[in-house]
Design a protein around this motif. Sequence first.
Motif, short mmCIF file in Angstrom:
data_model
loop_
_atom_site.label_atom_id
_atom_site.label_comp_id
_atom_site.label_asym_id
_atom_site.label_seq_id
_atom_site.Cartn_x
_atom_site.Cartn_y
_atom_site.Cartn_z
N VAL A 2 -63.77 -15.53 95.17
CA VAL A 2 -64.74 -14.72 95.39
C VAL A 2 -66.31 -15.66 95.24
O VAL A 2 -66.30 -16.34 94.43
N LYS A 3 -67.03 -15.25 96.15
CA LYS A 3 -68.44 -15.83 96.35
C LYS A 3 -69.39 -15.31 95.36
O LYS A 3 -69.34 -13.96 95.37
N PHE A 4 -70.46 -15.88 94.49
CA PHE A 4 -71.22 -15.45 93.85
C PHE A 4 -72.60 -15.12 94.38
O PHE A 4 -73.24 -16.33 95.13
N LEU A 5 -73.25 -14.31 94.29
CA LEU A 5 -74.71 -13.94 94.76
C LEU A 5 -75.38 -13.59 93.40
O LEU A 5 -74.93 -12.80 92.66
N SER A 6 -76.62 -14.26 93.12
CA SER A 6 -77.56 -13.74 91.64
C SER A 6 -78.83 -14.26 91.73
O SER A 6 -79.36 -14.69 92.74
N THR A 7 -79.39 -13.80 90.35
CA THR A 7 -80.66 -13.98 90.39
C THR A 7 -81.14 -14.63 88.94
O THR A 7 -80.18 -14.58 88.30
N GLY A 8 -82.09 -15.36 88.97
CA GLY A 8 -82.74 -15.94 87.63
C GLY A 8 -81.76 -16.77 86.76
O GLY A 8 -81.01 -17.35 86.99
#
Length: 198
Positions: free
Chosen positions: A32-38
């Motif tokens: 699974v590819k991760f996408l995130s912030t901060g």
Amino acid sequence: MAEVKSIKTALISVFHKDGLDELLKKLNAEGVKFLSTGGTQKFIEEQGYPCQKVEDVTTYPSILGGRVKTLHPKVFGGILGRRDNEGDCEQMKKYQIPEIDLVVVDLYPFEQTVASGASEADIIEKIDIGGISLIRAGAKNFKDVVIVPSKAEYGVLLDILNKKGVQTDIEDRRMFAERAFGVSSHYDTAIHNWFVKD
């Protein structure tokens, strides 16, 4: 037969990181590819996993002191886009909106902030906007998206992943959606009660 969906991309935006490491390990192992912030993005990368910045997708940085990070059509389109709707799919392609199959959120601790005796300004900053919007969007589109609305549900998803891999059926996703609206209802009630008492 229950409609089975695969998790390929996960948007993760959490306040509490404890317990997240096991979930990340399993998701990463499943490709699974991760996408995130901060802070969450930093935490994911510290665990040794690649993570795409939300701002690389939206082309906007986190603005207004962090008040606006995920609130963007490329994020919400990726969650709300109906995978079986031709018009939605065409628009997602046209506007380069990535499909987001899993949303993991843990909201700002509003009640704990109130209980700590914090100032009104600090309490107001702990009214989560992006997180609650992600929860509602993921829950609304449960036919296509898995929504994990709090750290209390990390283990629930992990159990499903350990049994089925990154496949979820409609019953799994509906269960998470129900819990998600429970989280959002409780959260908004706590905020409302604070305003009433203040």
